[in-house]
Structure formats: structure tokens, C-alpha cells
Scaffold this motif. Structure first.
Motif, PDB file in Angstrom:
ATOM      1  N   PRO A  74       0.816  -1.215   0.000  1.00  0.00           N
ATOM      2  CA  PRO A  74       0.000   0.000   0.000  1.00  0.00           C
ATOM      3  C   PRO A  74       0.851   1.267   0.000  1.00  0.00           C
ATOM      4  CG  PRO A  74       0.026  -1.012   2.176  1.00  0.00           C
ATOM      5  CD  PRO A  74       0.658  -2.002   1.238  1.00  0.00           C
ATOM      6  N   SER A  75       0.342   2.301  -0.682  1.00  0.00           N
ATOM      7  CA  SER A  75       1.047   3.583  -0.723  1.00  0.00           C
ATOM      8  C   SER A  75       1.068   4.253   0.639  1.00  0.00           C
ATOM      9  CB  SER A  75       0.355   4.525  -1.722  1.00  0.00           C
ATOM     10  OG  SER A  75       0.156   3.914  -2.967  1.00  0.00           O
ATOM     11  N   VAL A  76      -0.009   4.044   1.396  1.00  0.00           N
ATOM     12  CA  VAL A  76      -0.191   4.687   2.696  1.00  0.00           C
ATOM     13  C   VAL A  76      -0.650   3.641   3.694  1.00  0.00           C
ATOM     14  CG1 VAL A  76      -1.494   6.448   3.977  1.00  0.00           C
ATOM     15  CG2 VAL A  76      -0.815   6.882   1.608  1.00  0.00           C
ATOM     16  N   LEU A  77      -0.157   3.749   4.915  1.00  0.00           N
ATOM     17  CA  LEU A  77      -0.594   2.859   5.992  1.00  0.00           C
ATOM     18  C   LEU A  77      -1.216   3.716   7.094  1.00  0.00           C
ATOM     19  CD1 LEU A  77      -0.605  -0.118   6.902  1.00  0.00           C
ATOM     20  CD2 LEU A  77       1.587   0.313   8.030  1.00  0.00           C
ATOM     21  N   VAL A  78      -2.454   3.391   7.472  1.00  0.00           N
ATOM     22  CA  VAL A  78      -3.159   4.109   8.535  1.00  0.00           C
ATOM     23  C   VAL A  78      -3.246   3.181   9.733  1.00  0.00           C
ATOM     24  CG1 VAL A  78      -5.240   5.374   9.162  1.00  0.00           C
ATOM     25  CG2 VAL A  78      -4.501   5.304   6.759  1.00  0.00           C
ATOM     26  N   VAL A 118      -0.159   7.301   8.726  1.00  0.00           N
ATOM     27  CA  VAL A 118      -1.136   8.204   9.336  1.00  0.00           C
ATOM     28  C   VAL A 118      -1.644   7.555  10.622  1.00  0.00           C
ATOM     29  CG1 VAL A 118      -3.305   9.460   9.039  1.00  0.00           C
ATOM     30  CG2 VAL A 118      -1.837   9.009   7.053  1.00  0.00           C
ATOM     31  N   ILE A 119      -1.572   8.274  11.730  1.00  0.00           N
ATOM     32  CA  ILE A 119      -2.076   7.775  13.012  1.00  0.00           C
ATOM     33  C   ILE A 119      -3.455   8.371  13.267  1.00  0.00           C
ATOM     34  CG2 ILE A 119      -1.707   7.719  15.497  1.00  0.00           C
ATOM     35  CD1 ILE A 119       1.292   7.888  14.961  1.00  0.00           C
ATOM     36  N   MET A 120      -4.417   7.505  13.535  1.00  0.00           N
ATOM     37  CA  MET A 120      -5.785   7.933  13.827  1.00  0.00           C
ATOM     38  C   MET A 120      -6.249   7.314  15.138  1.00  0.00           C
ATOM     39  SD  MET A 120      -8.041   7.650  10.376  1.00  0.00           S
ATOM     40  CE  MET A 120      -7.685   8.616   8.912  1.00  0.00           C
TER      41      MET A 120
END
Length: 336
Positions: A263-267, A306-308
């Protein structure tokens, strides 16, 4: 760049300042998660079972009517800290039926059917009705969802914010503040549209993502977002391909499979609970950097993480702040 979710006030006092003083026409009859309910007047009080329900009521400026809360995933939204401190917390997790009934609320407002529903672990809706207490379940947990398949249920339709907006509107009607509900929904829809437009303007047709909630143990398959729930909505709305193809809401998928999808981004989820070792955000980050498989993903190598708050990955009004944060992250990551 490591990107963190910064919650913004969902509603401010000034939002309602010019609202028309519309009133609910009683009796008010609603179909709620398969149950017909009727209100002859606005409830004078409510107990909430589920943080999402609590925060909707706070955002509608109905905190004075909330006499008890339960089922907390993380800290309350910052703008409600003072208010929340004055409201009795019946339980951090699942309250007992007796503790809720003892408050004699005019309504029990529920986030999940697995707490109050056909097989409710707190009680059934019929049990509450037997003691004269009506219940209202947030539609986000039942619209396009089959909850007979287990505690998480199965999404039969892709989750959308419409079910959250419906819950806001109906609770505002129930408590005789319909104009507040209309203005709150309008404000959230405006922010939703802006976040979507921002991501669309980036023109990232090949971008992809994965959402990691937690893992029962650090070295086994993680719980990641499938194709049905709130994270799937966020990815779809912002033009990201979900690398997890399962139709389950939170399936377990091996890191080898995720790494191959790259994946391009990991959340990743941050939360207060410590049910599992991977609930700890610092341990998540440490694992990603040290694991021989996960550390090879482009998202990890390039710090596109990204941290959510974990609760932002549940259907709730927090989804809008999460959507904004993810859109901002995409703009900063330089994926082109």
C-alpha cells in the motif's frame, strides 16, 4: 512524514446561534433498526451505551440530558472534556442492565446492537421496554448491515456517512431540537465535500492504502479494514484503493499478503484500551520498523504513516475529522 490525526471541533456554540427555532411535531414515530418507536414528547434524560452516541448528543448541545455514559474507546473529543467530566460514567466498557435502569432515563441511546439488540450483551430492547424505557440505536450500526453474524456483524452495503447523518437528524428530532440537527449535518457535509475535493485535486489514480486496527499478538496476522466499514468509505471517498479485498469489516490478513500488495499509505489506530499488545501505538510503530516483512513496504520505508484514533475508524461523527486528516496527509506525502 508521519501524519497524526488532529481532531477539530465538530460543532461550536455559534453554529446554532442563528438557527430557526423549529420544533418537533409529536407524536414522533420512527423505524429504528427494525423496531418501530414512538415518542409523545422529548425525553428529559438519556443514558448512552457507546462513545459515538455520547458524542453526537454532546455535539447537539444536549449534554444536560445525558445522565450516564458507558463503553469508551478513547478520550472524549477535546471540546467536550469539561462537559464530560460532569457526567457520571457507569462503566468504561459494558454497563450492567441494572446500572442503566437504576438511572431511570427517559431514553437509552445505543451505538451497537451487540450491546442492546436481539442478542444484546447488556440487554435486549424488549427488556428495556418491559421497564418502560425506550431505546434508540444509531442507524450506522444497522443500515446495510447484518448483525446476526457476530459481534462485528457483516456489511451488506458499503458504509456511507448518510447513516451517521440520519442518526444526528433523528436524535435532534427526538429531543426537539431539529434545527440543531440540520445545521450540524450541513456543517459536516460541507467539510466532507471539501476533504473529498482536496484529494480529487491531487490526481492520484494509483494510490492505495491499508488500515491496521490492532493484532491479538504482535507476531500474528493483524486486524485490518476490509471492504465494508468506515475505513473503506474513507478510502473510496478519497480515491484510494483498499489493498484488503475481504468483504469482512475487520478481517485478519497476513503481513506477507499486505506487503505483497504494498500500500502507498498505511493508517494505524491509536487507542486508550490495552486489550491486545498491538493496541499500543508505540508498539505498532516499533513493529513496522523492525519486522522483516512489514518494514519493506514503501509506506513504511517512506514514512507514509497516518495515526488515527481507533474510534475514528468506527462509524461516527469522528469520520469527518479522519477524512480531513487523511486528505491532508495525501497532499503532504508527495505520492506523484
Amino acid at each position: 512524514m508521519l501524519f497524526k490525526l488532529l481532531t477539530t471541533p465538530l460543532i461550536t456554540a455559534s453554529l446554532f446561534a442563528g438557527a430557526a427555532q423549529a420544533q418537533t411535531a409529536y407524536p414522533l414515530s420512527l423505524e429504528n433498526c427494525g423496531v418501530d418507536i414512538t415518542f409523545d414528547h422529548a425525553p428529559k434524560s438519556t443514558v448512552t451505551i457507546g462513545q459515538a452516541a455520547t458524542e453526537v448528543l454532546y455535539a447537539l448541545d444536549l449534554g444536560d440530558q445525558v445522565i450516564g455514559t458507558s463503553v469508551w474507546f478513547t478520550k472524549v473529543l477535546p471540546e467536550f472534556e469539561t462537559l464530560n467530566a460532569s457526567v457520571e460514567r457507569l462503566a468504561d466498557n459494558d454497563p450492567s442492565f441494572e446500572s442503566v435502569v437504576a438511572k431511570r432515563p427517559g431514553l437509552v441511546t445505543v451505538q451497537y446492537e451487540w450491546h442492546v439488540g436481539a442478542q444484546g450483551i447488556v440487554a435486549t430492547r424488549e427488556q428495556f421496554m418491559d421497564v418502560g424505557i425506550p431505546t434508540y440505536t444509531l442507524p450506522a450500526d444497522c443500515v446495510g448491515k447484518d448483525n446476526s453474524t457476530g459481534s462485528d456483524g457483516t456489511r451488506t452495503q458499503l458504509y456511507k456517512m448518510d447513516s451517521v447523518y440520519r442518526g444526528v437528524t433523528e436524535l435532534a428530532q427526538i429531543f426537539d431540537v431539529p434545527a440543531r440537527g440540520e445545521e450540524m449535518v450541513d456543517a459536516l457535509k460541507t467539510r466532507e465535500a471539501a476533504a473529498i475535493a482536496k484529494a480529487k485535486g491531487l490526481d492520484l489514480p494509483d494510490a492505495s492504502a491499508a488500515f491496521w486496527f490492532s493484532s491479538a499478538e504482535m507476531d500474528i496476522d493483524p486486524y485490518v479494514a476490509g471492504q465494508g466499514g468506515a475505513p473503506a468509505y474513507m478510502m473510496n471517498a478519497l480515491g484510494l484503493r483498499n489493498v484488503v479485498e475481504s468483504n469482512e469489516e475487520w478481517p485478519t490478513v497476513s503481513w506477507e499478503t499486505i506487503a505483497r500488495a504494498n500500500p502507498s499509505v498505511l493508517v494505524i489506530a491509536r487507542m486508550e484500551r490495552r486489550r491486545f499488545e498491538a493496541d499500543d501505538i508505540e508498539k505498532k510503530l516499533e513493529f513496522l520498523k523492525s519486522d522483516p516483512v512489514a518494514s519493506q513496504m514503501d509506506a513504511v520505508k517512506n514514512n507514509r504513516i497516518v495515526i488515527m484514533d481507533g474510534h475514528s475508524m468506527d462509524p461516527s461523527i469522528r469520520n469527518i475529522s479522519a477524512l480531513e486528516t487523511l486528505a491532508d496527509a495525501l497532499a503532504s506525502f508527495g505520492l506523484k
